[in-house]
Write an enzyme that holds these catalytic residues in place. Structure first.
Site, PDB file in Angstrom:
ATOM      1  N   GLN A  17       0.749  -1.282   0.069  1.00 40.17           N
ATOM      2  CA  GLN A  17      -0.122  -0.097  -0.082  1.00 40.17           C
ATOM      3  C   GLN A  17       0.805   1.291  -0.039  1.00 40.17           C
ATOM      4  OE1 GLN A  17      -3.442   2.327   2.644  1.00 40.17           O
ATOM      5  NE2 GLN A  17      -3.012   0.337   3.049  1.00 40.17           N
ATOM      6  N   GLU A 139       0.792  -0.928   8.730  1.00 39.19           N
ATOM      7  CA  GLU A 139       0.119   0.329   9.067  1.00 39.19           C
ATOM      8  C   GLU A 139      -0.150   0.717  10.413  1.00 39.19           C
ATOM      9  OE1 GLU A 139      -2.263   3.425   9.096  1.00 39.19           O
ATOM     10  OE2 GLU A 139      -1.727   2.555   7.007  1.00 39.19           O
ATOM     11  N   ASP A 168       0.211   3.832   5.878  1.00 40.38           N
ATOM     12  CA  ASP A 168       0.583   3.342   4.716  1.00 40.38           C
ATOM     13  C   ASP A 168       0.338   4.607   3.691  1.00 40.38           C
ATOM     14  OD1 ASP A 168       1.605   0.838   4.896  1.00 40.38           O
ATOM     15  OD2 ASP A 168      -0.264   0.076   5.055  1.00 40.38           O
ATOM     16  N   GLY A 247      -8.722  21.625  18.328  1.00 38.70           N
ATOM     17  CA  GLY A 247      -8.360  22.918  17.703  1.00 38.70           C
ATOM     18  C   GLY A 247      -8.559  24.141  18.542  1.00 38.70           C
ATOM     19  N   GLY A 248      -9.077  24.015  19.734  1.00 43.03           N
ATOM     20  CA  GLY A 248      -9.236  25.060  20.703  1.00 43.03           C
ATOM     21  C   GLY A 248     -10.649  25.498  20.675  1.00 43.03           C
TER      22      GLY A 248
END
Length: 416
Positions: A17, A139, A168, A247-248
């Protein structure tokens, strides 16, 4: 209009992959990707997770579009000669073998440079130099060693891997960027170079916000994590954060109408500070706009779980698309949890070429992802994956100049 990488020839020694993801992306942009496979068997994924008898698996077909396949046994003298000629005629060699595999074939980097000083030699490894550099990586190992698993899942549960193939496919995307960068550099220098991406490094790069939080943790609790509002102490390492947005701006996955029977009847909802008033009006809590316990982001930090419980009472009365339809005009960030079935049937994704139906000679029609990167002046299409060795004679003739007699001799020796 020509394709962006027209004229670039890739010698694709990759399998499974991570490497095929890289070379497929280059092929989508017009590079001539020559996939080198073992005679008789080819890439192992041709037969893995097979759903149609005697046909290449979806695992293989969805990672090897727009390529040409040549079979080659480099353990034979003729095979070594053909391989050397391919190195001479190609711009990039891409491989994701175990460390030292190409060297053991008799083609170390120094020899490749002698054959073709302009060659770019691109490799994917599990780890960079260090104590684990010779270890085999797949993976989920990459997700585990790159920081993803330790920060994924719920606080009271075990580490969890994600369904996104960030180990991958994520590494393959990084390598494609490195190759294009090296090709650009070669235009100025005239020289090739080595390009290497370790899967651990690629995963860590995709987890950079968690490394950010690790450093912030040294200066106090991470107040935007929902565990802060629950009074749960932080440990020494960045914790698992469930569905926190990271993200805040607090976010969470909420139930929608039908959640009892539909495992994807959910919506991701973000309580962005700039539209807090709109959120309060939408969910029937206008008093929260002026209440000092709710009016400011800092005041809400210790009540985030309870706030989302209240919002969920509203979302449970509506379907996930109805929630989106009401929230989006008010600039409230939210999005439905879309299943693979829903994505595969979405007309807009078909229209943009993000989801493509491909016809294959042995397995029939199947769906695949198309090129996610759209260029305004350079078209990109999806051509079915090659059958094993389908282009062997064609490549030997057109790329390295073999005639019928030379091809027949190589075949007699078992080189192709």
């Amino acid at each position: 209009m020509g394709k962006a990488l027209e004229g670039v020839r890739i010698l694709d020694m990759t399998h499974v992959q991570s490497g095929p993801t890289c070379t497929q992306l280059l092929a989508w942009f017009g590079a001539d990707v020559i996939k080198v496979e073992r005679p008789g068997s080819g890439d192992a994924t041709r037969g893995q997770l097979r759903d149609v008898p005697d046909a290449d698996s979806l695992y293989f077909t969805m990672l090897n579009h727009n390529k040409r396949s040549v079979t080659l046994n480099t353990k034979t003298e003729s095979g070594k000669q053909i391989f050397a000629k391919l190195i001479e005629e190609c711009d990039v060699l891409v491989e994701n073998f175990a460390p030292g595999a190409i060297d053991r074939m008799g083609f170390p980097w120094e020899k490749i440079q002698e054959i073709n000083p302009r060659m770019i030699y691109a490799s994917i490894k599990g780890f960079g130099p260090g104590p684990y550099e010779d270890c085999k990586v797949y993976e989920n190992i990459a997700q585990s060693t790159g920081g993803s698993a330790s920060t994924t899942g719920f606080l009271d549960g075990p580490p969890t891997v994600t369904g996104a193939q960030i180990g991958d496919s994520g590494t393959g995307l990084h390598l494609a960027f490195g190759i294009v960068t090296a090709l650009f550099h070669r235009e100025q220098s005239g020289k090739g170079q080595r390009v290497e991406v370790a899967m651990q490094d690629a995963v860590l790069n995709l987890c950079r916000v968690k490394l950010r939080d690790q450093q912030r943790l040294e200066h106090g609790p991470l107040t935007e994590y929902s565990q802060f509002g629950q009074g749960i102490e932080f440990g020494e390492a960045t914790p698992r954060a469930g569905n926190d947005s990271g993200g805040g701006q607090p976010g969470w996955i909420l139930k929608c109408k039908g959640w009892e029977t539909d495992p994807n009847a959910y919506v991701y909802f973000i309580t962005q500070a700039a539209v807090w008033g709109n959120i309060c009006d939408l969910i029937g809590k206008p008093e929260w706009k002026e209440d000092p316990d709710y009016a400011t982001p800092n005041a809400r930090l210790d009540k985030i779980p309870q706030i989302f419980d209240t919002i969920e009472e509203w979302t449970k009365t509506l379907g996930k698309f109805e929630v989106m339809a009401q929230a989006n005009p008010l600039n409230i960030p939210c999005g439905p949890i879309l299943s693979m079935k829903e994505l595969s049937e979405e007309p807009s994704l078909r229209a943009t070429g993000t989801v493509v139906e491909v016809d294959h000679p042995t397995r029939g029609k199947y769906l695949t992802v198309g090129n996610p990167v759209k260029l305004s002046e350079s078209p990109s299409d999806v051509v079915r994956s090659p059958l094993l060795g389908e282009h062997t004679d064609e490549i030997l003739k057109s790329v390295i100049g073999y005639g019928d007699e030379e091809i027949a001799a190589a075949r007699d020796e078992g080189a192709i």
